[in-house]
Write a protein that holds these residues in place. Structure first.
Motif, PDB file in Angstrom:
ATOM      1  N   LEU A   4     -16.497 -17.242  10.133  1.00  0.00           N
ATOM      2  CA  LEU A   4     -17.300 -18.197  10.888  1.00  0.00           C
ATOM      3  C   LEU A   4     -16.754 -19.599  10.648  1.00  0.00           C
ATOM      4  N   ILE A   5     -16.615 -20.381  11.713  1.00  0.00           N
ATOM      5  CA  ILE A   5     -16.182 -21.768  11.597  1.00  0.00           C
ATOM      6  C   ILE A   5     -17.221 -22.656  12.268  1.00  0.00           C
ATOM      7  N   ALA A   6     -17.610 -23.717  11.577  1.00  0.00           N
ATOM      8  CA  ALA A   6     -18.540 -24.709  12.114  1.00  0.00           C
ATOM      9  C   ALA A   6     -17.823 -26.052  12.158  1.00  0.00           C
ATOM     10  N   ILE A   7     -17.747 -26.659  13.332  1.00  0.00           N
ATOM     11  CA  ILE A   7     -16.999 -27.906  13.516  1.00  0.00           C
ATOM     12  C   ILE A   7     -17.924 -29.001  14.035  1.00  0.00           C
ATOM     13  N   ASP A   8     -17.934 -30.133  13.328  1.00  0.00           N
ATOM     14  CA  ASP A   8     -18.641 -31.310  13.828  1.00  0.00           C
ATOM     15  C   ASP A   8     -17.672 -32.085  14.707  1.00  0.00           C
ATOM     16  N   TRP A  62     -15.837 -27.754   9.144  1.00  0.00           N
ATOM     17  CA  TRP A  62     -14.893 -28.826   9.449  1.00  0.00           C
ATOM     18  C   TRP A  62     -15.699 -30.065   9.832  1.00  0.00           C
ATOM     19  N   CYS A  63     -15.590 -31.117   9.043  1.00  0.00           N
ATOM     20  CA  CYS A  63     -16.346 -32.337   9.346  1.00  0.00           C
ATOM     21  C   CYS A  63     -15.798 -33.479   8.504  1.00  0.00           C
ATOM     22  N   HIS A  64     -16.334 -34.677   8.719  1.00  0.00           N
ATOM     23  CA  HIS A  64     -16.001 -35.812   7.862  1.00  0.00           C
ATOM     24  C   HIS A  64     -16.810 -35.735   6.572  1.00  0.00           C
ATOM     25  N   GLY A  65     -16.215 -36.238   5.506  1.00  0.00           N
ATOM     26  CA  GLY A  65     -16.951 -36.372   4.260  1.00  0.00           C
ATOM     27  C   GLY A  65     -17.759 -37.658   4.268  1.00  0.00           C
ATOM     28  N   GLY A  66     -18.961 -37.604   3.697  1.00  0.00           N
ATOM     29  CA  GLY A  66     -19.782 -38.800   3.618  1.00  0.00           C
ATOM     30  C   GLY A  66     -19.185 -39.809   2.645  1.00  0.00           C
ATOM     31  N   LEU A  76     -21.744 -34.323   3.376  1.00  0.00           N
ATOM     32  CA  LEU A  76     -20.975 -34.027   4.576  1.00  0.00           C
ATOM     33  C   LEU A  76     -21.615 -34.677   5.800  1.00  0.00           C
ATOM     34  N   VAL A  77     -20.783 -35.260   6.661  1.00  0.00           N
ATOM     35  CA  VAL A  77     -21.241 -35.790   7.948  1.00  0.00           C
ATOM     36  C   VAL A  77     -21.287 -34.602   8.903  1.00  0.00           C
ATOM     37  N   PHE A  78     -22.422 -33.924   8.899  1.00  0.00           N
ATOM     38  CA  PHE A  78     -22.526 -32.639   9.583  1.00  0.00           C
ATOM     39  C   PHE A  78     -23.924 -32.484  10.169  1.00  0.00           C
ATOM     40  N   CYS A  79     -23.983 -32.259  11.486  1.00  0.00           N
ATOM     41  CA  CYS A  79     -25.246 -32.150  12.216  1.00  0.00           C
ATOM     42  C   CYS A  79     -26.040 -33.465  12.143  1.00  0.00           C
ATOM     43  N   ARG A  80     -27.212 -33.462  12.709  1.00  0.00           N
ATOM     44  CA  ARG A  80     -28.011 -34.688  12.834  1.00  0.00           C
ATOM     45  C   ARG A  80     -28.432 -35.242  11.476  1.00  0.00           C
ATOM     46  N   GLU A  81     -28.798 -34.340  10.552  1.00  0.00           N
ATOM     47  CA  GLU A  81     -29.338 -34.785   9.273  1.00  0.00           C
ATOM     48  C   GLU A  81     -28.271 -35.039   8.217  1.00  0.00           C
ATOM     49  N   THR A 106     -17.145 -19.978   1.018  1.00  0.00           N
ATOM     50  CA  THR A 106     -17.354 -21.170   1.842  1.00  0.00           C
ATOM     51  C   THR A 106     -16.228 -22.156   1.570  1.00  0.00           C
ATOM     52  N   VAL A 107     -15.623 -22.689   2.628  1.00  0.00           N
ATOM     53  CA  VAL A 107     -14.556 -23.681   2.502  1.00  0.00           C
ATOM     54  C   VAL A 107     -14.994 -24.949   3.218  1.00  0.00           C
ATOM     55  N   LEU A 108     -15.019 -26.073   2.500  1.00  0.00           N
ATOM     56  CA  LEU A 108     -15.399 -27.351   3.079  1.00  0.00           C
ATOM     57  C   LEU A 108     -14.142 -28.120   3.458  1.00  0.00           C
ATOM     58  N   ASN A 109     -13.734 -28.001   4.711  1.00  0.00           N
ATOM     59  CA  ASN A 109     -12.587 -28.753   5.207  1.00  0.00           C
ATOM     60  C   ASN A 109     -13.076 -30.151   5.580  1.00  0.00           C
ATOM     61  N   ALA A 110     -13.248 -30.961   4.569  1.00  0.00           N
ATOM     62  CA  ALA A 110     -13.811 -32.299   4.735  1.00  0.00           C
ATOM     63  C   ALA A 110     -13.212 -33.210   3.675  1.00  0.00           C
TER      64      ALA A 110
END
Length: 240
Positions: A4-8, A62-66, A76-81, A106-110
């Motif tokens: 599964l991949i989740a991309i912001d 996959w997202c930006h790091g806070g 993580l800069v991920f989803c609205r919250e 789980t892999v945090l590509n951030a």
């Protein structure tokens, strides 16, 4: 192993809300796309639907790091919250508790998800035991691994993403589906087991694009230096 991949979509631009492509484009079984308007519960529902209980499911985010004041390690800069574990705001990692046991890796590509900010209080404390989690990416990653019951990999440094058809974005505001790529890993990648403990033997220090700035990571010795190679300024928590 179902992947599964989740991309912001903010990896492409802060206001981009189009499609980044299909699961096939990213060699995944299932793909989730989100942005600043997507409730976190939508991501939770996605994982509950596609991570089949009792199977070895893997998840990549996959997202930006806070970041704050140029320092990474603020979730993580991920989803609205966003995904946060901190005393400065409403930590929400506990909302992932319903996913316990569904993900094995789980892999945090951030950028800098496991980074510990160069703050005096953090520098003086043992990052494995401190209650001061302001800018403590190690505590964030450890908590996330325990909450999911999953092994977890994350970096202490900025990471590189590439958009293959970048000129098209500026010329026509048209994004080529599937052209977003995660590049080679940068700097020290820390591995946690499902109990939130660092597996030192599995932690690898990859080459960094720029070794001009020293940062801190879990485990004592300074990790390979941080290079600001991606924009992490869209999440700016208040100062301590």
């Amino acid at each position: 192993m179902p992947k599964l991949i989740a991309i912001d979509r903010r990896l492409i631009g802060p206001s981009f809300r189009g499609s980044v492509g299909t699961a096939r484009d990213f060699d995944a079984d299932h793909l989730f796309q989100c942005d600043a308007h997507t409730p976190l519960i939508n991501f939770i529902d996605f994982v509950q639907t596609h991570a089949i209980s009792g199977r070895q499911n893997s998840l990549q985010i996959w997202c930006h790091g806070g970041s704050h004041n140029g320092q990474l390690g603020y979730g993580l800069v991920f989803c609205r919250e966003n995904l946060i574990h901190s005393n400065y705001g409403a930590g929400n990692l506990g909302q992932l508790g319903s996913l316990m046991g569904r993900i094995s890796m789980t892999v945090l590509n951030a950028c800098g998800a496991a980074h510990i900010s160069n703050r005096a209080a953090a520098a003086a404390a043992d990052p494995r035991h401190t209650d001061d989690d302001f800018g403590n990416g190690h505590l964030f990653c450890s908590t996330m691994a325990r909450t999911l019951g999953s092994w977890l990999e994350a970096s202490t440094e900025s990471q590189l993403f590439r958009i293959d058809d970048l000129p098209r974005i500026f010329s026509s505001n048209c994004y080529g589906s599937g052209s977003l790529n995660y590049r080679a890993r940068e700097g020290r990648w820390v591995v946690y087991n499902a109990g939130g403990n660092i597996i030192s033997a599995a932690t690898i220090a990859h080459p960094s694009a720029d070794r001009s700035t020293v940062t801190r990571g879990p485990g004592g010795a300074p990790p390979p230096p941080l290079v600001e190679t991606c924009d992490t300024g869209w999440m700016t928590p208040p100062s301590a």
